[in-house]
Design a protein around this motif. Structure first.
Motif, PDB file in Angstrom:
ATOM      1  N   ASP A 252       0.824  -1.207   0.000  1.00 37.30           N
ATOM      2  CA  ASP A 252       0.000   0.000   0.000  1.00 37.30           C
ATOM      3  C   ASP A 252       0.863   1.265   0.000  1.00 37.30           C
ATOM      4  N   ARG A 253       0.209   2.391  -0.218  1.00 39.52           N
ATOM      5  CA  ARG A 253       0.941   3.641  -0.385  1.00 39.52           C
ATOM      6  C   ARG A 253       1.613   4.096   0.902  1.00 39.52           C
ATOM      7  N   ARG A 254       0.975   3.887   2.048  1.00 41.88           N
ATOM      8  CA  ARG A 254       1.537   4.382   3.298  1.00 41.88           C
ATOM      9  C   ARG A 254       2.794   3.602   3.705  1.00 41.88           C
ATOM     10  N   SER A 255       3.016   2.431   3.089  1.00 45.35           N
ATOM     11  CA  SER A 255       4.197   1.630   3.420  1.00 45.35           C
ATOM     12  C   SER A 255       5.428   2.072   2.632  1.00 45.35           C
ATOM     13  N   ALA A 261       2.046   3.010  -4.791  1.00 43.81           N
ATOM     14  CA  ALA A 261       1.542   1.657  -4.544  1.00 43.81           C
ATOM     15  C   ALA A 261       2.358   0.648  -5.350  1.00 43.81           C
ATOM     16  N   LYS A 262       2.308  -0.599  -4.898  1.00 43.37           N
ATOM     17  CA  LYS A 262       2.970  -1.675  -5.622  1.00 43.37           C
ATOM     18  C   LYS A 262       1.889  -2.678  -6.058  1.00 43.37           C
ATOM     19  N   PRO A 263       1.343  -2.486  -7.258  1.00 45.16           N
ATOM     20  CA  PRO A 263       0.217  -3.309  -7.705  1.00 45.16           C
ATOM     21  C   PRO A 263       0.599  -4.768  -7.934  1.00 45.16           C
ATOM     22  N   LEU A 264      -0.425  -5.607  -7.877  1.00 46.11           N
ATOM     23  CA  LEU A 264      -0.318  -7.012  -8.238  1.00 46.11           C
ATOM     24  C   LEU A 264      -1.164  -7.255  -9.483  1.00 46.11           C
ATOM     25  N   SER A 314      -8.984  -1.462   4.466  1.00 47.02           N
ATOM     26  CA  SER A 314      -8.157  -1.440   3.258  1.00 47.02           C
ATOM     27  C   SER A 314      -8.978  -0.965   2.064  1.00 47.02           C
ATOM     28  N   SER A 315      -8.295  -0.365   1.097  1.00 46.70           N
ATOM     29  CA  SER A 315      -8.986   0.077  -0.127  1.00 46.70           C
ATOM     30  C   SER A 315      -8.108  -0.178  -1.339  1.00 46.70           C
ATOM     31  N   PHE A 316      -8.780  -0.399  -2.461  1.00 49.24           N
ATOM     32  CA  PHE A 316      -8.071  -0.801  -3.678  1.00 49.24           C
ATOM     33  C   PHE A 316      -8.759  -0.234  -4.916  1.00 49.24           C
ATOM     34  N   ASP A 317      -7.970  -0.039  -5.957  1.00 50.22           N
ATOM     35  CA  ASP A 317      -8.492   0.120  -7.308  1.00 50.22           C
ATOM     36  C   ASP A 317      -8.259  -1.195  -8.029  1.00 50.22           C
ATOM     37  N   LEU A 318      -9.224  -1.605  -8.823  1.00 56.60           N
ATOM     38  CA  LEU A 318      -9.097  -2.842  -9.595  1.00 56.60           C
ATOM     39  C   LEU A 318      -9.353  -2.508 -11.059  1.00 56.60           C
ATOM     40  N   TRP A 319      -8.422  -2.914 -11.911  1.00 56.70           N
ATOM     41  CA  TRP A 319      -8.497  -2.576 -13.333  1.00 56.70           C
ATOM     42  C   TRP A 319      -8.419  -3.840 -14.192  1.00 56.70           C
ATOM     43  N   VAL A 320      -9.152  -3.826 -15.287  1.00 61.62           N
ATOM     44  CA  VAL A 320      -8.977  -4.802 -16.374  1.00 61.62           C
ATOM     45  C   VAL A 320      -8.769  -3.983 -17.640  1.00 61.62           C
ATOM     46  N   ILE A 326      -5.879  -8.987 -14.664  1.00 64.12           N
ATOM     47  CA  ILE A 326      -6.612  -8.195 -13.681  1.00 64.12           C
ATOM     48  C   ILE A 326      -5.568  -7.530 -12.797  1.00 64.12           C
ATOM     49  N   ILE A 327      -5.646  -6.212 -12.652  1.00 65.77           N
ATOM     50  CA  ILE A 327      -4.650  -5.463 -11.871  1.00 65.77           C
ATOM     51  C   ILE A 327      -5.291  -4.991 -10.571  1.00 65.77           C
ATOM     52  N   LEU A 328      -4.635  -5.284  -9.449  1.00 67.55           N
ATOM     53  CA  LEU A 328      -5.112  -4.857  -8.134  1.00 67.55           C
ATOM     54  C   LEU A 328      -4.118  -3.839  -7.570  1.00 67.55           C
ATOM     55  N   VAL A 329      -4.616  -2.617  -7.294  1.00 64.92           N
ATOM     56  CA  VAL A 329      -3.754  -1.531  -6.833  1.00 64.92           C
ATOM     57  C   VAL A 329      -4.157  -1.130  -5.418  1.00 64.92           C
ATOM     58  N   PRO A 330      -3.377  -1.487  -4.395  1.00 65.55           N
ATOM     59  CA  PRO A 330      -3.674  -1.042  -3.022  1.00 65.55           C
ATOM     60  C   PRO A 330      -3.539   0.475  -2.916  1.00 65.55           C
ATOM     61  N   GLN A 331      -4.389   1.084  -2.099  1.00 63.94           N
ATOM     62  CA  GLN A 331      -4.318   2.525  -1.894  1.00 63.94           C
ATOM     63  C   GLN A 331      -3.592   2.820  -0.569  1.00 63.94           C
ATOM     64  N   MET A 332      -4.067   3.756   0.228  1.00 69.58           N
ATOM     65  CA  MET A 332      -3.312   4.147   1.423  1.00 69.58           C
ATOM     66  C   MET A 332      -3.148   2.999   2.414  1.00 69.58           C
ATOM     67  N   ARG A 333      -4.176   2.160   2.535  1.00 66.48           N
ATOM     68  CA  ARG A 333      -4.088   0.986   3.403  1.00 66.48           C
ATOM     69  C   ARG A 333      -4.457  -0.238   2.578  1.00 66.48           C
ATOM     70  N   GLY A 334      -3.590  -1.244   2.590  1.00 70.39           N
ATOM     71  CA  GLY A 334      -3.856  -2.495   1.880  1.00 70.39           C
ATOM     72  C   GLY A 334      -3.140  -3.630   2.586  1.00 70.39           C
ATOM     73  N   THR A 335      -3.806  -4.246   3.541  1.00 69.60           N
ATOM     74  CA  THR A 335      -3.158  -5.256   4.377  1.00 69.60           C
ATOM     75  C   THR A 335      -2.982  -6.566   3.618  1.00 69.60           C
ATOM     76  N   ILE A 336      -2.084  -7.392   4.144  1.00 66.03           N
ATOM     77  CA  ILE A 336      -1.878  -8.724   3.582  1.00 66.03           C
ATOM     78  C   ILE A 336      -3.183  -9.508   3.601  1.00 66.03           C
ATOM     79  N   ALA A 337      -3.902  -9.451   4.728  1.00 67.44           N
ATOM     80  CA  ALA A 337      -5.151 -10.199   4.864  1.00 67.44           C
ATOM     81  C   ALA A 337      -6.178  -9.750   3.836  1.00 67.44           C
ATOM     82  N   SER A 338      -6.297  -8.445   3.624  1.00 70.12           N
ATOM     83  CA  SER A 338      -7.282  -7.935   2.676  1.00 70.12           C
ATOM     84  C   SER A 338      -6.911  -8.261   1.240  1.00 70.12           C
ATOM     85  N   ILE A 339      -5.634  -8.132   0.903  1.00 72.41           N
ATOM     86  CA  ILE A 339      -5.184  -8.507  -0.449  1.00 72.41           C
ATOM     87  C   ILE A 339      -5.519  -9.963  -0.719  1.00 72.41           C
TER      88      ILE A 339
END
Length: 362
Positions: A252-255, A261-264, A314-320, A326-339
């Motif tokens: 996530d961005r705050r990390s 962010a570091k998308p998956l 946690s919050s995310f943007d998801l893009w296709v 499928i691209i998952l982009v964590p925002q300010m908070r994106g925990t391991i559990a939520s991802i």
């Protein structure tokens, strides 16, 4: 309900971490006990976490501790008359090779395992996470188990699976196929489905040497030859949990100092979004994520969704943006559990793919 005999030699002389697996193997073979295992990951202090559940209806006591393992007694009381409804023992094994990876083990009866221990461990989400075994990996683990232990046949006698129709959401089903491993997985592939759990017999020279249950979260149960099952299934599951921490942390961005962010990305080996109708199927599938808000910003020709996970914020943007990713982009908070929860949900309700780091191409 009958508890394990606390005065048995196993508990009076609690084995240390180096002896635990072989001692449980002996119990599974000589005493005809089913050993149940729940591998999980946790970065919090386990004792502090467990003590948090002590209440008017449930309590947990650490009875013993020895070199990497702890013995707990878990009790559930009737709220009205304070009588004990359910009680049993389990061992918590801190895996020596993987930091923050644990295994809860018991040979109590199935009722205690299913109605008390399993819900107890799962209640600590998101502090506790489980792995997620894709259908392909489930088959690979089973095939390696067969090869490594000279198993002549694996016969599946119960399976929980998900079938995906072309224009409707996926739906679960339960079958007792009584088929071989190859037959079951070929059937799933032909019917556009995947397995959530399997229960099968391992046969060697026309004799069943063990019966095994395994599900996508890595929960394993076996009635014989526990060490064999531990080495083939539980150890790789623990390694997978460790890999999840390494792959999904600090996304996530705050990390990150620059707030990037570091998308998956979930990659598919075919054009899963080749037909535009698939966009609607995917959006509907993601919208089924519970305890979350899913908003559609764009759905045609590309997909852009925002996801807010109510469980931990946690919050995310998801893009296709193309037909195979499928691209998952964590925002300010994106925990391991939520991802993990979002990725698992996509795999369970839409389709399984390969999770990788997203690399921007120019």
């Amino acid at each position: 309900m009958n508890l394990i005999d606390f005065n048995s030699d196993f508990f009076l002389n609690l084995p240390d971490a180096n002896q635990l697996i072989s001692r449980l193997d002996s119990i599974s073979n000589s005493e005809n006990k089913t050993i149940s295992a729940i591998p999980f990951g946790c970065e919090s202090d386990i004792d502090r976490l467990f003590k948090r559940v002590n209440s008017s209806i449930r309590s947990i006591i650490k009875e013993k501790e020895k070199n990497g393992i702890s013995l707990y007694k878990l009790t559930h009381e009737n709220k009205k008359d304070k009588n004990i409804e359910l009680s049993g023992y389990f061992i918590l094994y801190c895996h020596p090779d993987y930091h923050n990876v644990y295994i809860a083990l018991t040979y109590e009866e199935s009722y205690f395992f299913n109605h008390e221990l399993k819900p107890f461990i799962k209640s600590f989400y998101p502090e506790i996470i489980f792995t997620f075994i894709k259908s392909k990996n489930l088959k690979d683990l089973s095939e390696q188990f067969k090869l490594r232990n000279e198993i002549s046949e694996i016969k599946i006698n119960r399976a929980s699976h998900i079938l995906r129709k072309q224009d409707v959401r996926s739906f679960p089903a339960l079958t007792w196929p009584n088929t071989t491993l190859d037959e079951a997985f070929n059937w799933a592939t032909e019917n556009n489905g995947w397995f959530k759990s399997l229960k099968f017999e391992a046969i060697r020279f026309n004799r069943t040497i063990t019966s095994i249950f395994i599900d996508r979260q890595g929960i394993v149960r076996t009635n014989r030859n526990f060490e064999m099952v531990y080495n083939s299934f539980i150890k790789p599951i623990c390694k997978s949990i460790d890999s999840n921490y390494k792959q999904f942390s600090n996304r996530d961005r705050r990390s990150n100092r620059d707030l990037d962010a570091k998308p998956l990305v979930i990659e598919y080996d075919f054009e899963i979004f080749k037909n535009i109708e698939e966009n609607k199927v995917f959006i509907n599938a993601v919208s089924l994520l519970d305890n979350a808000s899913v908003s559609q910003l764009h759905g045609n020709p590309y997909i852009h969704l925002t996801i807010i996970d109510y469980l931990d914020g946690s919050s995310f943007d998801l893009w296709v943006l193309n037909s195979k990713e499928i691209i998952l982009v964590p925002q300010m908070r994106g925990t391991i559990a939520s991802i993990k929860r979002i990725l698992n949900h996509i795999f369970d309700t839409f389709a399984e793919g390969e999770i990788k780091d997203y690399e921007l191409s120019y």
